[in-house]
Design a protein around this motif. Structure first.
Motif, PDB file in Angstrom:
ATOM      1  N   LYS A  55      19.055  -9.288 -32.188  1.00 45.78           N
ATOM      2  CA  LYS A  55      19.680  -9.929 -31.031  1.00 45.78           C
ATOM      3  C   LYS A  55      19.215  -9.281 -29.732  1.00 45.78           C
ATOM      4  N   ASP A  56      18.668  -8.071 -29.834  1.00 44.35           N
ATOM      5  CA  ASP A  56      18.167  -7.358 -28.653  1.00 44.35           C
ATOM      6  C   ASP A  56      16.695  -7.641 -28.391  1.00 44.35           C
ATOM      7  N   HIS A  57      16.139  -8.631 -29.085  1.00 48.23           N
ATOM      8  CA  HIS A  57      14.785  -9.134 -28.852  1.00 48.23           C
ATOM      9  C   HIS A  57      13.666  -8.212 -29.348  1.00 48.23           C
ATOM     10  N   GLU A  58      13.939  -7.496 -30.435  1.00 46.27           N
ATOM     11  CA  GLU A  58      12.872  -6.790 -31.145  1.00 46.27           C
ATOM     12  C   GLU A  58      12.519  -7.603 -32.376  1.00 46.27           C
ATOM     13  N   TRP A  59      11.296  -7.416 -32.864  1.00 52.75           N
ATOM     14  CA  TRP A  59      10.872  -8.066 -34.106  1.00 52.75           C
ATOM     15  C   TRP A  59      10.338  -7.005 -35.053  1.00 52.75           C
ATOM     16  N   ILE A  60      10.363  -7.332 -36.325  1.00 55.55           N
ATOM     17  CA  ILE A  60       9.758  -6.484 -37.351  1.00 55.55           C
ATOM     18  C   ILE A  60       9.069  -7.394 -38.355  1.00 55.55           C
ATOM     19  N   ASP A  61       7.845  -7.047 -38.688  1.00 55.02           N
ATOM     20  CA  ASP A  61       7.078  -7.779 -39.685  1.00 55.02           C
ATOM     21  C   ASP A  61       6.860  -6.815 -40.843  1.00 55.02           C
ATOM     22  N   VAL A  62       7.385  -7.134 -42.009  1.00 58.88           N
ATOM     23  CA  VAL A  62       7.404  -6.205 -43.139  1.00 58.88           C
ATOM     24  C   VAL A  62       6.446  -6.636 -44.234  1.00 58.88           C
ATOM     25  N   GLU A  63       5.719  -5.660 -44.737  1.00 63.00           N
ATOM     26  CA  GLU A  63       4.853  -5.857 -45.887  1.00 63.00           C
ATOM     27  C   GLU A  63       4.876  -4.583 -46.715  1.00 63.00           C
ATOM     28  N   ASN A  64       5.356  -4.683 -47.954  1.00 59.02           N
ATOM     29  CA  ASN A  64       5.414  -3.547 -48.876  1.00 59.02           C
ATOM     30  C   ASN A  64       6.179  -2.354 -48.300  1.00 59.02           C
ATOM     31  N   ASP A  65       7.380  -2.568 -47.796  1.00 61.49           N
ATOM     32  CA  ASP A  65       8.255  -1.538 -47.227  1.00 61.49           C
ATOM     33  C   ASP A  65       7.660  -0.821 -46.024  1.00 61.49           C
ATOM     34  N   LEU A  66       6.656  -1.401 -45.396  1.00 59.62           N
ATOM     35  CA  LEU A  66       6.109  -0.876 -44.153  1.00 59.62           C
ATOM     36  C   LEU A  66       6.284  -1.953 -43.091  1.00 59.62           C
ATOM     37  N   GLY A  67       7.030  -1.631 -42.047  1.00 60.23           N
ATOM     38  CA  GLY A  67       7.319  -2.613 -41.008  1.00 60.23           C
ATOM     39  C   GLY A  67       6.588  -2.307 -39.715  1.00 60.23           C
ATOM     40  N   THR A  68       6.140  -3.348 -39.062  1.00 60.92           N
ATOM     41  CA  THR A  68       5.549  -3.234 -37.736  1.00 60.92           C
ATOM     42  C   THR A  68       6.586  -3.750 -36.749  1.00 60.92           C
ATOM     43  N   ILE A  69       6.870  -2.952 -35.701  1.00 65.05           N
ATOM     44  CA  ILE A  69       7.938  -3.236 -34.749  1.00 65.05           C
ATOM     45  C   ILE A  69       7.357  -3.512 -33.367  1.00 65.05           C
ATOM     46  N   GLY A  70       7.975  -4.454 -32.655  1.00 69.09           N
ATOM     47  CA  GLY A  70       7.598  -4.728 -31.272  1.00 69.09           C
ATOM     48  C   GLY A  70       8.698  -5.496 -30.583  1.00 69.09           C
ATOM     49  N   ILE A  71       8.431  -5.897 -29.334  1.00 71.84           N
ATOM     50  CA  ILE A  71       9.391  -6.733 -28.617  1.00 71.84           C
ATOM     51  C   ILE A  71       8.883  -8.165 -28.627  1.00 71.84           C
ATOM     52  N   THR A  72       9.800  -9.081 -28.481  1.00 76.17           N
ATOM     53  CA  THR A  72       9.453 -10.498 -28.580  1.00 76.17           C
ATOM     54  C   THR A  72       8.851 -11.025 -27.276  1.00 76.17           C
ATOM     55  N   ASP A  73       8.281 -12.200 -27.376  1.00 72.24           N
ATOM     56  CA  ASP A  73       7.738 -12.878 -26.207  1.00 72.24           C
ATOM     57  C   ASP A  73       8.854 -13.143 -25.192  1.00 72.24           C
ATOM     58  N   TYR A  74      10.025 -13.496 -25.674  1.00 72.91           N
ATOM     59  CA  TYR A  74      11.172 -13.732 -24.798  1.00 72.91           C
ATOM     60  C   TYR A  74      11.478 -12.478 -23.978  1.00 72.91           C
ATOM     61  N   ALA A  75      11.468 -11.312 -24.627  1.00 68.41           N
ATOM     62  CA  ALA A  75      11.770 -10.050 -23.950  1.00 68.41           C
ATOM     63  C   ALA A  75      10.713  -9.710 -22.907  1.00 68.41           C
ATOM     64  N   GLN A  76       9.441  -9.875 -23.244  1.00 60.74           N
ATOM     65  CA  GLN A  76       8.399  -9.509 -22.286  1.00 60.74           C
ATOM     66  C   GLN A  76       8.422 -10.435 -21.072  1.00 60.74           C
ATOM     67  N   LYS A  77       8.783 -11.707 -21.277  1.00 65.99           N
ATOM     68  CA  LYS A  77       8.899 -12.618 -20.130  1.00 65.99           C
ATOM     69  C   LYS A  77      10.046 -12.195 -19.221  1.00 65.99           C
ATOM     70  N   ALA A  78      11.146 -11.751 -19.814  1.00 63.09           N
ATOM     71  CA  ALA A  78      12.298 -11.306 -19.029  1.00 63.09           C
ATOM     72  C   ALA A  78      11.975 -10.017 -18.265  1.00 63.09           C
ATOM     73  N   LEU A  79      11.174  -9.142 -18.861  1.00 55.23           N
ATOM     74  CA  LEU A  79      10.822  -7.880 -18.217  1.00 55.23           C
ATOM     75  C   LEU A  79       9.826  -8.067 -17.076  1.00 55.23           C
ATOM     76  N   GLY A  80       8.912  -8.979 -17.217  1.00 53.02           N
ATOM     77  CA  GLY A  80       7.834  -9.112 -16.242  1.00 53.02           C
ATOM     78  C   GLY A  80       6.674  -8.206 -16.621  1.00 53.02           C
ATOM     79  N   ASP A  81       5.837  -7.875 -15.657  1.00 55.83           N
ATOM     80  CA  ASP A  81       4.638  -7.072 -15.925  1.00 55.83           C
ATOM     81  C   ASP A  81       5.014  -5.664 -16.380  1.00 55.83           C
ATOM     82  N   VAL A  82       4.658  -5.318 -17.614  1.00 51.08           N
ATOM     83  CA  VAL A  82       4.953  -4.001 -18.171  1.00 51.08           C
ATOM     84  C   VAL A  82       3.941  -2.995 -17.610  1.00 51.08           C
TER      85      VAL A  82
END
Length: 172
Positions: A55-82
């Motif tokens: 709900k806080d706009h993070e994502w995780i993509d999991v493969e074999n108990d190893l997850g890749t974490i990042g922020i969503t497109d929605y979150a980066q648009k709300a933040l503006g230029d990082v």
């Protein structure tokens, strides 16, 4: 409309039921006309079942108990230029919903929270030199870190993609 993520049988061909009805019909016809495409078409659905959202706009993509974490497109648009990204240290153990990084933009600063518990095993070093990757490609090249899951059942508390999109629409 999406239906549960189980498999159904259409014309004796296995097709995921969460695919919208019109796409199931297209896939069913593809399977009839080209049996070799069955395997490739089913592989393309992997992304639907492995990526989860908070709900806080993070994502995780999991493969074999190893997850890749990042922020969503929605979150980066709300933040503006990082302009700055703080990544966690490799070897850090994080708890679900605990901080695992931070981003600063021209508009705001925000913590990034771990979608699941586990140990950080890799970080995206490119973000330190090029924080704008989060704006250009937040859900692929702009990933933050990789985590070895300590409790895979925590994934059950996260949202599927269609649930996340509904959550974002309600947030407006």
């Amino acid at each position: 409309m999406f239906t549960p993520t189980t498999f159904g049988f259409l014309s004796s061909k296995v097709v995921p039921l969460y695919v919208p009805t019109f796409r199931r019909a297209i896939l069913r016809n593809t399977f009839r006309n080209n049996p070799a495409s069955r395997f490739g078409a089913l592989l393309s659905f992997k992304e639907y079942s492995s990526k989860k959202f908070t709900k806080d706009h993070e994502w995780i993509d999991v493969e074999n108990d190893l997850g890749t974490i990042g922020i969503t497109d929605y979150a980066q648009k709300a933040l503006g230029d990082v302009v700055y990204v703080e990544t966690p240290e490799i070897g850090t153990v994080v708890e679900q919903s605990g901080p695992c990084g931070a981003v600063e933009s021209v508009k705001a600063a925000s913590d990034i929270y771990a979608p699941v518990s586990g140990e950080i095993v890799d970080v995206n070093k490119n973000l330190v030199e090029t924080p704008g990757l989060i704006n250009k490609s937040p859900e692929t090249d702009g990933w933050l870190c990789k985590i070895k899951l300590s409790n895979p059942s925590e994934l059950n508390s996260l949202m599927e993609e269609h649930e996340y999109h509904s959550h974002c629409e309600k947030s407006h």
